[in-house]
Design a protein around this motif. Structure first.
Motif, short mmCIF file in Angstrom:
data_model
loop_
_atom_site.label_atom_id
_atom_site.label_comp_id
_atom_site.label_asym_id
_atom_site.label_seq_id
_atom_site.Cartn_x
_atom_site.Cartn_y
_atom_site.Cartn_z
N GLU A 212 0.82 -1.21 0.00
CA GLU A 212 0.00 0.00 0.00
C GLU A 212 0.86 1.26 0.00
O GLU A 212 0.47 2.27 -0.59
CB GLU A 212 -0.94 -0.01 1.20
CG GLU A 212 -2.05 -1.05 1.05
CD GLU A 212 -3.26 -0.74 1.89
OE1 GLU A 212 -3.08 -0.45 3.09
OE2 GLU A 212 -4.39 -0.79 1.35
N GLN A 213 2.00 1.21 0.64
CA GLN A 213 2.89 2.37 0.61
C GLN A 213 3.36 2.65 -0.81
O GLN A 213 3.43 3.81 -1.24
CB GLN A 213 4.09 2.14 1.54
CG GLN A 213 3.75 2.23 3.02
CD GLN A 213 4.92 1.89 3.92
OE1 GLN A 213 5.93 1.31 3.47
NE2 GLN A 213 4.82 2.23 5.18
N GLN A 214 3.68 1.60 -1.57
CA GLN A 214 4.10 1.78 -2.95
C GLN A 214 2.95 2.33 -3.79
O GLN A 214 3.14 3.23 -4.62
CB GLN A 214 4.60 0.46 -3.54
CG GLN A 214 5.04 0.55 -4.99
CD GLN A 214 6.17 1.54 -5.21
OE1 GLN A 214 7.10 1.62 -4.39
NE2 GLN A 214 6.13 2.28 -6.31
N LEU B 182 3.43 -3.97 -9.44
CA LEU B 182 2.66 -2.76 -9.13
C LEU B 182 3.25 -1.54 -9.81
O LEU B 182 2.53 -0.68 -10.32
CB LEU B 182 2.61 -2.58 -7.61
CG LEU B 182 1.83 -1.38 -7.06
CD1 LEU B 182 0.38 -1.41 -7.52
CD2 LEU B 182 1.93 -1.36 -5.54
N ARG B 183 4.59 -1.46 -9.86
CA ARG B 183 5.25 -0.30 -10.48
C ARG B 183 4.98 -0.21 -11.98
O ARG B 183 5.09 0.86 -12.57
CB ARG B 183 6.75 -0.35 -10.21
CG ARG B 183 7.13 -0.16 -8.75
CD ARG B 183 8.64 -0.10 -8.54
NE ARG B 183 8.98 -0.06 -7.13
CZ ARG B 183 9.48 -1.10 -6.45
NH1 ARG B 183 9.72 -2.24 -7.08
NH2 ARG B 183 9.75 -0.99 -5.16
N LEU B 184 4.64 -1.34 -12.60
CA LEU B 184 4.29 -1.30 -14.02
C LEU B 184 3.11 -0.38 -14.29
O LEU B 184 2.97 0.17 -15.38
CB LEU B 184 3.91 -2.71 -14.51
CG LEU B 184 4.97 -3.67 -15.02
CD1 LEU B 184 4.29 -4.93 -15.51
CD2 LEU B 184 5.80 -3.04 -16.12
N HIS B 185 2.25 -0.23 -13.29
CA HIS B 185 0.99 0.48 -13.48
C HIS B 185 1.08 1.97 -13.12
O HIS B 185 0.07 2.67 -13.18
CB HIS B 185 -0.10 -0.18 -12.63
CG HIS B 185 -0.46 -1.56 -13.11
ND1 HIS B 185 -1.44 -1.79 -14.02
CD2 HIS B 185 0.04 -2.78 -12.78
CE1 HIS B 185 -1.54 -3.09 -14.24
NE2 HIS B 185 -0.65 -3.70 -13.50
N GLN B 186 2.26 2.44 -12.75
CA GLN B 186 2.34 3.85 -12.36
C GLN B 186 2.38 4.77 -13.58
O GLN B 186 2.68 4.37 -14.67
CB GLN B 186 3.57 4.09 -11.49
CG GLN B 186 4.90 3.80 -12.13
CD GLN B 186 6.05 3.93 -11.15
OE1 GLN B 186 5.96 4.64 -10.15
NE2 GLN B 186 7.13 3.19 -11.38
N GLN C 210 -2.12 5.79 -6.33
CA GLN C 210 -3.10 4.76 -6.65
C GLN C 210 -3.58 4.04 -5.40
O GLN C 210 -3.03 4.20 -4.31
CB GLN C 210 -2.48 3.75 -7.63
CG GLN C 210 -2.14 4.33 -8.99
CD GLN C 210 -1.34 3.35 -9.83
OE1 GLN C 210 -0.50 2.60 -9.33
NE2 GLN C 210 -1.59 3.35 -11.13
N HIS C 211 -4.61 3.24 -5.59
CA HIS C 211 -5.08 2.32 -4.56
C HIS C 211 -4.67 0.91 -4.97
O HIS C 211 -4.51 0.62 -6.15
CB HIS C 211 -6.60 2.40 -4.40
CG HIS C 211 -7.11 3.79 -4.25
ND1 HIS C 211 -6.85 4.56 -3.14
CD2 HIS C 211 -7.88 4.56 -5.07
CE1 HIS C 211 -7.43 5.74 -3.28
NE2 HIS C 211 -8.05 5.76 -4.44
N MET C 212 -4.54 0.03 -3.98
CA MET C 212 -4.11 -1.34 -4.25
C MET C 212 -5.03 -2.31 -3.51
O MET C 212 -5.36 -2.12 -2.35
CB MET C 212 -2.66 -1.52 -3.80
CG MET C 212 -2.03 -2.85 -4.14
SD MET C 212 -2.45 -4.21 -3.02
CE MET C 212 -2.01 -3.51 -1.44
N VAL C 213 -5.44 -3.35 -4.22
CA VAL C 213 -6.23 -4.43 -3.64
C VAL C 213 -5.53 -5.74 -3.97
O VAL C 213 -5.21 -5.98 -5.13
CB VAL C 213 -7.67 -4.44 -4.20
CG1 VAL C 213 -8.44 -5.65 -3.66
CG2 VAL C 213 -8.40 -3.14 -3.87
N LEU C 214 -5.29 -6.57 -2.96
CA LEU C 214 -4.65 -7.86 -3.20
C LEU C 214 -5.66 -8.99 -3.02
O LEU C 214 -6.46 -8.98 -2.09
CB LEU C 214 -3.48 -8.08 -2.25
CG LEU C 214 -2.72 -9.39 -2.53
CD1 LEU C 214 -1.23 -9.16 -2.60
CD2 LEU C 214 -3.06 -10.46 -1.50
#
Length: 432
Positions: free
Chosen positions: A370-372, A428-432, A378-382
Motif C-alpha cells: 500500500e505504501q508503494q 505494481l510499479r508497471l501500473h504507475q 493509486q489504490h491497491m487491492v490484493l
C-alpha cells in the motif's frame, strides 16, 4: 548407497538469497518485458453476472485434509461464480471470483483451452476465489489434492468451467458506461493473526470497489483478510461461510455484490459464537454494514483506464519441510502435489490496481504494497488463489516457527515471503 538413497528423499534447505538465483532473475525479466496497453480508450463500460455452480449432493467438500473426501449431504447456501466485465474500447478484461477454496489448477487448465473460443487470452481473465473451506471439491488429481478436496471428478471440473464461461458471456452482454470508486473500512474486530497472536501485525482493512451505471444500478466488489474457516470441518454441509452472508446482505442494498479473499495467510476470523452458522451470520452482517456505511461516501468517477497483465512466476525447488534444516526432495513433493505453473496477475481499473497471487499470502505484507501504491497516487487491492497454488506465504522471520503455516504449508523455502513481495512491488510499479 545409503547416502544416495537419503538424498533422493531428504535434502538440506537451500538458504541462497533470492537475488542470487536464476528464478529471481527470470521473474524480474518477465515483469520488465511486460507491456501495458497505454492507448487511451473510451469511457469504461462494466457489466456483471453470477451463475450458480453448486453440484448437487453428495459431492466432496474441499478445505481440510482430515476430511479424506467427506461428502456434503445438504446445501446450506449455494456456491456461485460472480464475474465483472470491463471494456474501454481498447482493452477487454474480466474479474472472476468463485465460491470455492481456491481457483483449482485443473479448472484453470480447462478454462485456458476455452478462452480462444471467446477471443480471449489468459491475461484478460483475472481469477480469484472466496476461499471458503466448505465449498465443493473433486478437482485435485494428486494425493495432496485428493486429501484436501476429495476424489477427482472430471465432470465437476468441466461443469464449473462451463459456468465460468457462461458468467463471462453474461457479464459482457451487460456492459454499460459505469462510474468507479475505491473505498475502505476498518474490520479490526473481526480478524486476528493466528500465527503470532500479534494485535498489530495483521491486515484489518476491508477494501472495496463500488460501481454505478447510468441507470443507477450499483455493484460492490470487496475483499477481507479473515479466513472463511468458521464452520466445523467435519460438518457435511456446503456453505459459502461468512463471504456468502456478506454478499447477500450487500445485495439487499445494491444490485450486485462479490467477494474475493484478501491476504488471508495467518489471518483467521474472530467470532463469538463458536463454529456455528450464528458466527457466520454475525461476521457477514457486521462486515456488510460497515461496507454499506462507507460506500455511501465513496466518490465515483468515469474513467478510461483499464489494463490487465499476467506474469509467469519462476520458483525455486520445492521446500516441503522436514524439521528445522531439511526438506523432502522435490520429486516427492511433485508426486504428492503435482507440478503446476504459477503466475502473478494484475488488473487496473481506474486508479485502483488489483494484484493476484497463487497463494495464501500474508496480510503482514500489505503495508509495503500500500505504501508503494500511495507513492504512485493509486489504490491497491490484493487477492489470492488466481489459478495456481504455491502454499502459504509468510514473512521470512516466521519461517522457523513450529506452526502449520510456516511448516506444513510453506512449500518454497525461507525467502518465499520476501521474494513474492518484491515481485508484487515490481508488478505494481508497471501500473504507475
Amino acid at each position: 548407497m545409503l547416502l544416495f538413497f537419503q538424498s533422493c528423499i531428504v535434502q538440506p534447505i537451500d538458504t541462497t538469497p533470492p537475488e542470487q538465483t536464476d528464478y529471481y532473475r527470470k521473474t524480474v525479466a518477465q515483469i520488465e518485458q511486460a507491456k501495458l496497453d497505454t492507448t487511451a480508450g473510451d469511457t469504461l463500460k462494466i457489466g456483471w453476472a453470477k451463475v450458480n455452480i453448486t453440484p448437487p449432493p453428495p459431492a466432496p467438500l474441499a478445505g481440510y485434509g482430515k476430511r479424506l473426501g467427506l461428502k456434503y449431504k445438504e446445501v446450506h447456501d449455494s456456491a456461485y461464480v460472480r464475474t465483472f466485465a470491463f471494456d474501454n474500447g481498447q482493452h477487454l478484461a474480466f474479474l472472476v471470483t468463485l465460491d470455492m477454496l481456491i481457483t483449482p489448477m485443473e479448472l484453470t487448465k480447462v478454462l485456458e483451452k476455452q478462452y480462444s473460443k471467446l477471443g480471449l487470452k489468459p491475461q484478460q481473465v483475472y481469477l480469484t476465489a472466496t476461499h471458503t473451506h466448505t465449498s465443493f471439491g473433486g478437482w485435485g488429481k494428486r494425493i495432496g489434492g485428493r486429501m484436501m478436496a476429495g476424489k477427482y471428478k472430471k465432470k465437476l471440473v468441466q461443469q464449473a468451467a462451463e459456468h465460468v464461461l457462461q458468467s463471462i458471456n453474461q457479464a459482457q452482454a451487460n456492459l454499460e458506461a459505469t462510474r468507479v470508486g475505491y473505498g475502505y473500512a476498518n474490520g479490526a474486530p473481526w480478524v486476528y493473526n493466528r500465527l503470532t497472536g500479534s494485535a498489530t501485525a495483521r491486515d484489518t482493512t476491508i477494501r472495496f470497489l463500488k460501481f454505478e451505471k447510468k441507470n443507477g444500478n450499483t455493484a460492490i466488489l470487496c475483499t477481507f483478510s479473515a479466513h472463511p474457516t468458521i464452520l466445523p470441518s467435519m460438518q457435511p454441509v456446503l456453505s459459502r461461510d461468512y463471504p456468502g452472508v456478506l454478499v447477500d446482505q450487500l445485495e439487499k442494498q445494491v444490485n450486485f455484490a462479490a467477494f474475493a479473499a484478501g491476504a488471508v495467510s495467518s489471518h483467521r476470523s474472530n467470532y463469538q459464537h463458536g463454529e456455528t452458522f450464528k458466527s457466520v451470520e454475525e461476521i457477514g452482517h457486521a462486515l456488510a454494514e460497515i461496507v454499506l456505511q462507507e460506500s455511501a461516501t465513496v466518490q465515483l468517477t468515469y474513467t478510461n483506464q483499464l489494463n490487465s497483465v499476467r506474469i509467469p512466476l519462476s520458483l525455486p525447488k520445492p521446500h516441503w519441510r522436514l524439521g528445522d534444516e531439511h526438506r523432502f526432495a522435490p520429486g516427492l513433493f511433485y508426486t504428492f502435489f503435482g507440478k503446476y505453473s504459477a503466475y502473478l496477475s494484475s488488473l487496473q481499473v481506474g486508479e485502483t490496481v488489483l494484484l493476484g497471487t497463487p497463494a495464501d499470502y500474508s496480510g503482514e505484507f500489505m503495508t509495503q504494497l500500500e505504501q508503494q501504491a500511495h507513492k504512485q497516487g493509486q489504490h491497491m487491492v490484493l487477492t489470492g488463489f488466481n489459478g495456481g497454488y504455491i502454499g502459504y506465504i509468510v514473512p521470512d522471520e516466521h519461517y522457523q516457527l513450529k506452526k502449520y503455516e510456516a511448516r506444513a504449508m510453506n512449500f518454497y523455502g525461507p525467502y518465499s515471503g520476501s521474494y513474492l513481495t518484491q515481485m508484487l512491488l515490481q508488478l505494481l510499479r508497471l501500473h504507475q
